[in-house]
Design a protein around this motif. Structure first.
Motif, PDB file in Angstrom:
ATOM      1  N   ASN A 185      -0.379 -66.386  43.130  1.00  0.00           N
ATOM      2  CA  ASN A 185      -1.680 -65.837  43.512  1.00  0.00           C
ATOM      3  C   ASN A 185      -1.719 -64.317  43.368  1.00  0.00           C
ATOM      4  O   ASN A 185      -2.767 -63.746  43.045  1.00  0.00           O
ATOM      5  N   MET A 186      -0.586 -63.665  43.590  1.00  0.00           N
ATOM      6  CA  MET A 186      -0.518 -62.225  43.335  1.00  0.00           C
ATOM      7  C   MET A 186      -0.765 -61.932  41.855  1.00  0.00           C
ATOM      8  O   MET A 186      -1.506 -61.007  41.503  1.00  0.00           O
ATOM      9  N   GLY A 187      -0.140 -62.725  40.981  1.00  0.00           N
ATOM     10  CA  GLY A 187      -0.360 -62.553  39.553  1.00  0.00           C
ATOM     11  C   GLY A 187      -1.807 -62.770  39.167  1.00  0.00           C
ATOM     12  O   GLY A 187      -2.369 -62.013  38.357  1.00  0.00           O
ATOM     13  N   PHE A 188      -2.432 -63.798  39.730  1.00  0.00           N
ATOM     14  CA  PHE A 188      -3.852 -64.038  39.479  1.00  0.00           C
ATOM     15  C   PHE A 188      -4.680 -62.809  39.883  1.00  0.00           C
ATOM     16  O   PHE A 188      -5.587 -62.378  39.161  1.00  0.00           O
ATOM     17  N   MET A 189      -4.369 -62.280  41.051  1.00  0.00           N
ATOM     18  CA  MET A 189      -5.125 -61.149  41.579  1.00  0.00           C
ATOM     19  C   MET A 189      -5.015 -59.938  40.643  1.00  0.00           C
ATOM     20  O   MET A 189      -6.020 -59.301  40.305  1.00  0.00           O
ATOM     21  N   ILE A 190      -3.795 -59.622  40.223  1.00  0.00           N
ATOM     22  CA  ILE A 190      -3.578 -58.455  39.374  1.00  0.00           C
ATOM     23  C   ILE A 190      -4.281 -58.605  38.029  1.00  0.00           C
ATOM     24  O   ILE A 190      -4.793 -57.634  37.457  1.00  0.00           O
ATOM     25  N   CYS A 191      -4.313 -59.827  37.525  1.00  0.00           N
ATOM     26  CA  CYS A 191      -4.937 -60.065  36.216  1.00  0.00           C
ATOM     27  C   CYS A 191      -6.419 -60.406  36.310  1.00  0.00           C
ATOM     28  O   CYS A 191      -7.044 -60.800  35.311  1.00  0.00           O
ATOM     29  N   GLY A 192      -6.994 -60.272  37.495  1.00  0.00           N
ATOM     30  CA  GLY A 192      -8.422 -60.497  37.650  1.00  0.00           C
ATOM     31  C   GLY A 192      -8.836 -61.945  37.532  1.00  0.00           C
ATOM     32  O   GLY A 192      -9.998 -62.243  37.198  1.00  0.00           O
ATOM     33  N   GLN A 193      -7.923 -62.858  37.827  1.00  0.00           N
ATOM     34  CA  GLN A 193      -8.222 -64.289  37.761  1.00  0.00           C
ATOM     35  C   GLN A 193      -8.533 -64.829  39.155  1.00  0.00           C
ATOM     36  O   GLN A 193      -8.129 -64.239  40.168  1.00  0.00           O
ATOM     37  N   PRO A 194      -9.250 -65.951  39.249  1.00  0.00           N
ATOM     38  CA  PRO A 194      -9.509 -66.535  40.572  1.00  0.00           C
ATOM     39  C   PRO A 194      -8.190 -66.871  41.285  1.00  0.00           C
ATOM     40  O   PRO A 194      -7.251 -67.380  40.680  1.00  0.00           O
ATOM     41  N   TYR A 195      -8.138 -66.557  42.567  1.00  0.00           N
ATOM     42  CA  TYR A 195      -6.948 -66.880  43.361  1.00  0.00           C
ATOM     43  C   TYR A 195      -7.383 -67.455  44.692  1.00  0.00           C
ATOM     44  O   TYR A 195      -8.535 -67.315  45.100  1.00  0.00           O
ATOM     45  N   ASP A 196      -6.440 -68.116  45.365  1.00  0.00           N
ATOM     46  CA  ASP A 196      -6.764 -68.822  46.604  1.00  0.00           C
ATOM     47  C   ASP A 196      -6.397 -67.938  47.798  1.00  0.00           C
ATOM     48  O   ASP A 196      -5.251 -67.936  48.260  1.00  0.00           O
ATOM     49  N   ALA A 197      -7.363 -67.174  48.292  1.00  0.00           N
ATOM     50  CA  ALA A 197      -7.117 -66.238  49.384  1.00  0.00           C
ATOM     51  C   ALA A 197      -6.727 -66.957  50.677  1.00  0.00           C
ATOM     52  O   ALA A 197      -5.891 -66.478  51.451  1.00  0.00           O
ATOM     53  N   GLN A 198      -7.303 -68.133  50.914  1.00  0.00           N
ATOM     54  CA  GLN A 198      -6.996 -68.876  52.132  1.00  0.00           C
ATOM     55  C   GLN A 198      -5.570 -69.397  52.106  1.00  0.00           C
ATOM     56  O   GLN A 198      -4.853 -69.350  53.103  1.00  0.00           O
ATOM     57  N   ARG A 199      -5.158 -69.899  50.948  1.00  0.00           N
ATOM     58  CA  ARG A 199      -3.771 -70.351  50.785  1.00  0.00           C
ATOM     59  C   ARG A 199      -2.819 -69.183  51.006  1.00  0.00           C
ATOM     60  O   ARG A 199      -1.778 -69.320  51.659  1.00  0.00           O
ATOM     61  N   LEU A 200      -3.161 -68.045  50.449  1.00  0.00           N
ATOM     62  CA  LEU A 200      -2.317 -66.863  50.579  1.00  0.00           C
ATOM     63  C   LEU A 200      -2.145 -66.480  52.039  1.00  0.00           C
ATOM     64  O   LEU A 200      -1.026 -66.178  52.501  1.00  0.00           O
ATOM     65  N   LYS A 201      -3.227 -66.533  52.794  1.00  0.00           N
ATOM     66  CA  LYS A 201      -3.163 -66.210  54.220  1.00  0.00           C
ATOM     67  C   LYS A 201      -2.242 -67.174  54.961  1.00  0.00           C
ATOM     68  O   LYS A 201      -1.381 -66.760  55.753  1.00  0.00           O
ATOM     69  N   LYS A 202      -2.386 -68.472  54.696  1.00  0.00           N
ATOM     70  CA  LYS A 202      -1.539 -69.471  55.365  1.00  0.00           C
ATOM     71  C   LYS A 202      -0.078 -69.330  54.960  1.00  0.00           C
ATOM     72  O   LYS A 202       0.827 -69.527  55.772  1.00  0.00           O
ATOM     73  N   ASP A 203       0.139 -68.996  53.692  1.00  0.00           N
ATOM     74  CA  ASP A 203       1.517 -68.845  53.233  1.00  0.00           C
ATOM     75  C   ASP A 203       2.201 -67.666  53.910  1.00  0.00           C
ATOM     76  O   ASP A 203       3.368 -67.752  54.301  1.00  0.00           O
ATOM     77  N   PHE A 204       1.491 -66.578  54.093  1.00  0.00           N
ATOM     78  CA  PHE A 204       2.082 -65.444  54.796  1.00  0.00           C
ATOM     79  C   PHE A 204       2.356 -65.797  56.261  1.00  0.00           C
ATOM     80  O   PHE A 204       3.353 -65.345  56.840  1.00  0.00           O
ATOM     81  N   GLU A 205       1.510 -66.599  56.860  1.00  0.00           N
ATOM     82  CA  GLU A 205       1.753 -67.041  58.236  1.00  0.00           C
ATOM     83  C   GLU A 205       3.035 -67.865  58.316  1.00  0.00           C
ATOM     84  O   GLU A 205       3.827 -67.720  59.260  1.00  0.00           O
ATOM     85  N   MET A 206       3.247 -68.737  57.317  1.00  0.00           N
ATOM     86  CA  MET A 206       4.469 -69.544  57.303  1.00  0.00           C
ATOM     87  C   MET A 206       5.700 -68.655  57.103  1.00  0.00           C
ATOM     88  O   MET A 206       6.731 -68.834  57.760  1.00  0.00           O
ATOM     89  N   ILE A 207       5.607 -67.688  56.219  1.00  0.00           N
ATOM     90  CA  ILE A 207       6.727 -66.781  55.983  1.00  0.00           C
ATOM     91  C   ILE A 207       7.088 -66.050  57.269  1.00  0.00           C
ATOM     92  O   ILE A 207       8.277 -65.879  57.583  1.00  0.00           O
ATOM     93  N   GLU A 208       6.078 -65.643  58.027  1.00  0.00           N
ATOM     94  CA  GLU A 208       6.355 -64.958  59.295  1.00  0.00           C
ATOM     95  C   GLU A 208       7.082 -65.871  60.269  1.00  0.00           C
ATOM     96  O   GLU A 208       7.890 -65.402  61.080  1.00  0.00           O
ATOM     97  N   GLU A 209       6.818 -67.162  60.217  1.00  0.00           N
ATOM     98  CA  GLU A 209       7.521 -68.105  61.096  1.00  0.00           C
ATOM     99  C   GLU A 209       9.011 -68.165  60.770  1.00  0.00           C
ATOM    100  O   GLU A 209       9.809 -68.585  61.607  1.00  0.00           O
ATOM    101  N   HIS A 210       9.379 -67.769  59.561  1.00  0.00           N
ATOM    102  CA  HIS A 210      10.780 -67.791  59.156  1.00  0.00           C
ATOM    103  C   HIS A 210      11.488 -66.458  59.370  1.00  0.00           C
ATOM    104  O   HIS A 210      12.665 -66.340  59.047  1.00  0.00           O
ATOM    105  N   TYR A 211      10.778 -65.494  59.898  1.00  0.00           N
ATOM    106  CA  TYR A 211      11.396 -64.189  60.137  1.00  0.00           C
ATOM    107  C   TYR A 211      11.910 -64.115  61.571  1.00  0.00           C
ATOM    108  O   TYR A 211      11.170 -64.353  62.524  1.00  0.00           O
ATOM    109  N   GLU A 212      13.202 -63.786  61.722  1.00  0.00           N
ATOM    110  CA  GLU A 212      13.837 -63.753  63.036  1.00  0.00           C
ATOM    111  C   GLU A 212      13.918 -62.358  63.633  1.00  0.00           C
ATOM    112  O   GLU A 212      14.186 -62.202  64.810  1.00  0.00           O
TER     113      GLU A 212
END
Length: 607
Positions: free
Chosen positions: A162-189
């Motif tokens: 999705n970062m690549g899509f964003m940089i290249c001006g392509q449609p990306y899934d902002a909601q998925r990106l938000k949820k994915d960052f939330e999951m990554i935070e759950e893995h940070y100790e």
């Protein structure tokens, strides 16, 4: 062709660029007619061969993309082949189309590097493709936004896409990106540490979570400043801890799964350099030494086929130690270490002089659940562990549950648990009810990582409890086991497995010097050789010492080993076993003749 990088000094940016080209060039003639697949071998993995060939095609892109981003002169001939492969691979009408993916699909893993390509080198990687291919690549990659993946480091693959899509001006899934960052935070100790599956803290913290986070930070520094800053700060916290995993030459501790990725071990420091900031005690010179020193050590080892293709294995080709997801092209994830080629020639990383990291003699790393010790001459790093348990991967007990992991001796995996020679139980206490089938530590009910001691409580059988303490003493360590058993048991206490052929990966000794000396007695077992010493000394509770000859190819470092072992028969009741264990490549017989004693051990630690 064989090892085409062995004589590359890896000192300059030009050397590193040449190494990447040297590693990828042997693959060109193995590309499929449409160049979208790469057939590197006939061994199987958990996924079908056509997916394995797509994986093999994708993984060299971890080096090609940074070379494109860094304007490396020699990349264009290679990129021409991979560019054609991408055009065909994402074309639904082409016979080599990479296909429609499913949930938990290996192709979701491989999508990450395409997202990185779109983000790091948008003009050369994405916009150089024909318009139709651009649409096809977006459509093929967008599948990642519509399928489930394991909730672990895989989540970052979707972030990169999705970062690549964003940089290249392509449609990306902002909601998925938000949820994915939330999951990554759950893995940070905290303190820089992420965990992967459940309890696992190993190289995936560094070469996955941090690596992708710092790539994101580099690309998104202005678009997502706060998150980018956070990823960089976490990397700075991690850098000194992780530096302790390497010896003075850059050799890293073999520990955990996916070790066939080999020189990906240093990829964290390539990403750290890309993020553009030094950490306390870890300057650009230290990063450069850890990254390039590690690669130099790997390029000394016999890890290639005669055609110059990376093999599955660790210190040599070895399918026994592999995971089910290791296909013939999987080792090329090691190419992630070439991320440093995205940096221009005048970057401080390339201008810096290499310098070793000054690590403490003993380092407590509670998040990694390790106590890390090193020899006085910094030639040997030992990681004493407890409390990590893997998630259903092969040889979990060997890859996570040994008492100590060593840059010199590596560790062994079993061919079977029947007989000591099949089990290759180095740096383990293996227990048996019948003297035939053995069980080592697997799963700790309790564990403590103290400043100078590692403790674990484990249950190899119902009705049997083992309380283990490991106390480092230089290159020696003391093992204390308090055992309660309701039945008769047979115990085998293994030391370090040592090569019986006189090769440490870079030095082959003369034929007359190859035969090591075996030392056995009622209270000892040792192998004394010109290339090192491995020994175990009984201080209390054992019956005799023996030298086991494990099955070939059980050890990660050496195909043929010897394993000093103490044995005992334990009747029902309570027992205390105490041993002193030595592994050294520089201390020689002098070290073996000067062991620690029971009197040196704090009474409180003896139980």
């Amino acid at each position: 062709m064989g090892n085409c990088v062995k004589n590359n000094p890896l000192r300059s940016r030009e050397d590193v660029e040449r190494a990447a080209i040297q590693l990828i060039t042997p693959l060109v003639d193995l590309l499929s007619p449409g160049k979208a697949r790469l057939h590197l071998g006939d061994t199987g993995a958990a996924y079908p061969d056509e997916i394995a060939q797509m994986e093999a095609f994708a993984r060299p892109l971890w080096a090609i993309v940074p070379m494109l981003a860094g304007d490396c002169e020699g990349v264009e001939p290679l990129w021409a082949h991979w560019r054609e492969g991408i055009i065909n691979g994402v074309n639904p009408d082409h016979p080599e189309y990479w296909g429609e993916v499913e949930d938990y699909d290996q192709r979701l893993v491989e999508m990450a590097v395409f997202g990185m390509g779109m983000a790091l080198a948008p003009q050369k990687f994405f916009f150089s493709l024909p318009k139709e291919a651009q649409k096809n690549l977006w459509a093929w990659l967008d599948q990642i936004n519509h399928h489930d993946m394991p909730k672990n480091n895989w989540t970052f693959f979707r972030v990169l896409v999705n970062m690549g899509f964003m940089i290249c001006g392509q449609p990306y899934d902002a909601q998925r990106l938000k949820k994915d960052f939330e999951m990554i935070e759950e893995h940070y100790e905290g303190d820089g540490w992420y965990f992967d599956y459940f309890n696992q803290r190993e190289y995936y913290t560094m070469w996955a979570f941090h690596y992708y986070g710092m790539v994101y930070a580099h690309v998104m520094r202005e678009r997502d400043a706060a998150r980018s800053r956070e990823f960089i700060e976490r990397g700075k916290l991690m850098a000194p801890d992780f530096a302790c995993w390497f010896d003075s030459t850059g050799e890293a501790v073999p520990y955990g799964r996916s070790l066939t990725y080999r020189f990906a071990q240093g990829a964290f420091y390539a990403a750290m350099a890309l993020a553009g900031e030094e950490a306390p005690g870890v300057s650009f010179g230290v990063m450069k030494h850890l990254l390039l020193g590690n690669m130099r050590r790997w390029f000394e080892k016999p890890i290639f086929t005669r055609d110059g293709v990376l093999t599955i294995g660790y210190g040599y080709p070895n399918l026994l130690m592999a995971e089910g997801y290791n296909a013939p092209g999987s080792p090329y994830w090691a190419m992630k270490s070439f991320l440093c080629l995205a940096l221009p020639k005048d970057h401080p990383f390339w201008q810096a002089q290499e310098e070793p990291y000054t690590a403490p003699a003993l380092t407590r790393q509670p998040h990694a659940r390790m106590l890390i010790a090193r020899s006085a001459d910094d030639s040997h790093v030992m990681a004493y562990v407890a409390g990590n348990r893997a998630h259903e991967h092969s040889h979990d007990e060997a890859k996570y549950e040994k008492f100590v992991y060593s840059t010199v001796f590596g560790f062994s995996v079993c061919k079977a648990q029947k007989l000591l020679k099949d089990g290759a139980f180095d740096n383990m206490l293996a227990l048996s009810e019948d003297g035939d089938t053995y069980h080592p530590r697997y799963g700790c009910d309790e564990y403590e990582i103290e400043e100078d001691c590692v403790r674990s409580v484990w249950h190899p059988f119902a009705g049997v409890t083992v309380d283990t303490r490991i106390i480092p003493r230089g290159e020696w360590h003391i093992r204390i086991h308090r055992i309660h058993t309701d039945r008769t048991l047979y115990a085998a206490e293994g030391g370090y497995a040592i090569s019986r052929d006189g090769c440490d990966g870079s030095v082959v000794y003369a034929q007359h010097a190859r035969k090591p000396e075996e030392v056995t007695g009622a209270d000892r077992a040792a192998v004394v050789a010109p290339w090192g010493v491995s020994g175990v000394l009984a201080l209390r509770g054992y019956d005799e010492g023996t030298v086991v000859m494990p099955e070939p190819n059980t050890n990660l470092m050496a195909p043929r080993t010897l394993l000093p072992t103490l044995t005992a028969k334990l009747e029902p009741g309570d027992h205390v076993l105490i041993s002193a264990v030595l592994g050294t490549k520089t201390g020689g017989r002098t070290a073996w003749e000067n062991p620690p004693t029971v009197e040196e051990i704090d009474d409180g630690k003896m139980g």
